[in-house]
Write a protein that holds these residues in place. Structure first.
Motif, short mmCIF file in Angstrom:
data_model
loop_
_atom_site.label_atom_id
_atom_site.label_comp_id
_atom_site.label_asym_id
_atom_site.label_seq_id
_atom_site.Cartn_x
_atom_site.Cartn_y
_atom_site.Cartn_z
N ARG A 1 -10.86 1.94 -5.06
CA ARG A 1 -9.92 2.49 -6.05
C ARG A 1 -8.88 1.44 -6.43
O ARG A 1 -8.33 0.76 -5.57
N VAL B 1 -4.18 10.77 -1.04
CA VAL B 1 -3.85 9.58 -0.26
C VAL B 1 -5.05 9.20 0.61
O VAL B 1 -5.44 9.98 1.49
N ASP C 1 0.83 -1.21 0.00
CA ASP C 1 0.00 0.00 0.00
C ASP C 1 0.85 1.25 0.00
O ASP C 1 0.48 2.27 -0.60
N ALA D 1 1.51 7.42 -7.35
CA ALA D 1 1.40 8.32 -6.21
C ALA D 1 2.69 9.09 -5.98
O ALA D 1 2.68 10.20 -5.43
N THR E 1 -0.91 14.48 -4.09
CA THR E 1 -1.44 13.13 -4.28
C THR E 1 -2.60 12.90 -3.33
O THR E 1 -2.52 13.24 -2.15
N PRO F 1 -5.38 0.01 -7.35
CA PRO F 1 -4.00 0.44 -7.09
C PRO F 1 -3.16 0.44 -8.36
O PRO F 1 -3.40 -0.33 -9.29
N TRP G 1 -0.03 3.95 -2.76
CA TRP G 1 -0.87 5.07 -2.32
C TRP G 1 -0.13 6.23 -1.67
O TRP G 1 -0.63 7.35 -1.68
N TYR G 2 1.04 6.02 -1.06
CA TYR G 2 1.68 7.08 -0.30
C TYR G 2 2.36 8.09 -1.23
O TYR G 2 2.89 7.74 -2.29
#
Length: 607
Positions: free
Chosen positions: A371, A337, A324, A463, A335, A373, A328-329
């Motif tokens: 969502r 998040v 993750d 991201a 971004t 990834p 995501w980060y």
């Protein structure tokens, strides 16, 4: 448990006046000296942080960055000071693609970010400290001017890169090689850095009050002579980096002038009666919280911390959390998040079902809020290539050979410092960047600039796709925890992607293993290299699990049986943790501290 938790390499320190733990004894002593002279924990942390820049130049420097967690006495909240500078405004995808690059180099001029450490230390001192900047800088100036003993790791790092300095980076060669290479135990100085700090203080001396003098010093750094020197060098020099090619820089005086260390709220997660606080997703900090949320549904109290059940659970949960991180980060300014969902109980419960009895070989990012990834293109490390610890210069190979380098450049690592004082102020900080081996010294300043920009990807749609003016998703990640709503524990470690692995293991040993701070630090540790490294050349070793050599043989055998690609390292090779804590006991504030014995330079002090 095979490991003897009753033996520790040094005592857990206990007292009521003040405690410091850091990655170098000279920084610890300097910070403790500030407490003895009446300064508070924030004054002490700044003093220790500046000393670390001098005595651990292969791990951090004046041109680096620092994330800081702090809790003032009586507070029920933790505050973040973000000392992570952004990439330059000219750092665009188009620029790097025009150079024919598909990955940002790990060294040289191109990966530079604005050096945020000085601004962050100044903000901490101005808003929470009590002392003058000149007073907290005095110990660092002393060591820069009169000298300090060289640790073996510093001498080895310099020996590794000296040929490259002499061939490619003349400004670095002039500073570090002109008098011959130092050997471990030699005394070396850094008069260039001393002169910079002396000039900063001189230019700020005539400003109004204490806060005005600190602000004047900050301006000398970001809009004055320091910024001018960086601008002149980065806009004119062309030097070789880890791509093998010669490139110019992108950092300018305008980038410097736009920077200001920011105050932010932390990201938190409640685990029983403990609230753990981390920096936001511009760091990897929330990955510890996500891993903790996945483990919260497991019987941790029943698992010996050096047993296969515990290690398997932590590693498999980490694989999911770090996946993750990759998906995501990023800098939340640029971004989106989905942090609230990533830390929700429902999300953790669904992801927890993916933890099987055998090791996973996949990188499985989740789908928060439905969502999909997107992960960067995976780069798999070649068999036999140097591992994370070797690339960070932390450990010798199990065979006893020296750490392997690539193209003459060994990666830098990180420092850490924790302080708690008699009033209850608490701080944890993880300084890093500006390593002498990662970027050329700026002429006239005597120090290097952070290369943290290498943590961006040059692939669109991620991201952490390179974005002008954005903060890289750094690995730097101090930790702090409140217990029953009161600041309780501050801790952290160097180690790149391993930081939140080792920091989590430490916390679990304290909370579920019944260990004191020193026992939890001394305990044999481990790390996974399953996901892609945050550092050039950004490679992954899927399913690789590295165990410290002191692990029980039965644990090693069972983890192999469960399908982990186990590598056993030297006996004392995993982690460089530091920690301080406080609690009320019979009306007395009881303070504790502990420090890592590995690499023979970390130390705690207190009374």
């Amino acid at each position: 448990m095979v490991w003897d938790a009753g033996f520790t390499t040094r005592p857990e320190l206990r007292g009521s006046f003040g405690m410091v733990a850091s990655t170098h004894w000279l920084a610890t002593a300097a910070a403790m000296g500030v407490l003895e002279r009446g300064g508070n924990a924030f004054d002490a942390a700044v003093a220790g942080g500046f000393v670390l820049q001098i005595v651990e130049p292969h791990l951090n420097g004046p041109g680096g960055e620092v994330p800081i967690l702090l809790a003032p006495a009586g507070s029920t909240e933790v505050t973040v000071i973000c000392g992570q500078g952004p990439v330059p405004a000219a750092a665009t995808l188009a620029h790097f693609q025009g150079l024919g690059l598909d990955i940002i180099p790990g060294t040289g001029l191109l990966p530079a970010t604005v050096p945020g450490a000085f601004g962050a230390w100044c903000r901490l001192l101005a808003e929470h400290g009590t002392m003058e900047l000149a007073d907290v800088l005095a110990p660092a100036l002393h060591y820069a001017e009169t000298g300090f003993p060289v640790m073996p790791q510093v001498a080895q790092a310099l020996a590794n890169v000296a040929p490259m300095f002499e061939a490619e980076w003349p400004s670095s060669a002039e500073i570090h090689c002109s008098g011959g290479l130092p050997q471990a135990g030699d005394v070396i100085r850094n008069p260039g850095v001393a002169a910079v700090y002396q000039r900063v203080l001189a230019e700020a001396a005539s400003a109004g009050g204490r806060e005005a003098r600190i602000e004047a010093a900050r301006k000398a750094w970001y809009t004055g002579f320091v910024a001018d020197a960086i601008h002149d060098f980065y806009t004119t020099a062309r030097l070789r980096d880890t791509s093998g090619e010669v490139h110019g820089g992108l950092l300018t005086g305008d980038d410097m002038a736009r920077y200001e260390a920011r105050v932010e709220r932390p990201v938190t997660y409640d685990h029983g009666d403990v609230r753990v606080a981390k920096c936001g997703p511009w760091s990897q900090g929330p990955v510890l919280l996500q891993t903790l949320s996945l483990l919260s549904g497991l019987p941790l109290d029943e698992m010996p911390v050096d047993g296969p059940d515990f290690i398997h659970a932590v590693v498999e949960a980490s694989k999911l959390a770090y996946a993750d991180r990759e998906a995501w980060y990023g800098d939340p300014d640029v971004t989106d998040v989905p942090m609230e969902t990533l830390l929700s109980d429902g999300y953790a419960a669904a992801r927890r079902t993916l933890i099987a009895d055998t090791a996973s070989t996949e990188l499985r990012a989740g789908s928060p809020d439905g969502r999909a990834p997107t992960l960067p293109r995976q780069r798999i490390a070649a068999p036999g290539s140097p591992g994370v610890a070797e690339m960070l210069g932390q450990a010798k190979k199990p065979s006893g050979e020296e750490p392997t380098t690539r193209k003459g450049a060994m990666l830098g690592d990180t420092c850490h410092i924790d302080v708690v004082d008699r009033w209850g102020n608490m701080v944890a900080a993880t300084p890093s960047g500006g390593w002498f081996q990662s970027s050329p010294a700026v002429p006239g300043l005597g120090f290097s600039i952070s290369t943290r920009g290498q943590m961006f990807w040059l692939e669109p749609g991620l991201a952490t796709t390179l974005t002008p003016g954005a903060r890289p998703r750094t690995t730097l990640t101090p930790s702090m925890a409140l217990r029953d709503g009161k600041p309780w524990l501050a801790w952290g470690t160097p180690g790149g992607d391993q930081q939140d692995q080792w920091s989590l293991q430490f916390l679990l040993r304290v909370l579920h293993g019944g260990m004191n701070l020193q026992q939890a630090i001394d305990c044999p540790a481990f790390h996974s290299e399953h996901w892609q490294s945050s550092f050039w050349p950004r490679e992954a070793r899927p399913n690789r699990l590295v165990l410290e050599g002191r692990m029980p043989a039965a644990t090693v055998a069972e983890l192999k049986r469960r399908g982990h690609d186990v590598q056993v390292g030297p006996d004392w090779s995993e982690g460089r943790l530091q920690a301080v804590s406080q609690e009320d006991r019979g009306g007395l504030r009881w303070l504790r501290a502990a420090s890592n014995p590995r690499f023979m330079q970390n130390y705690a002090a207190g009374r």
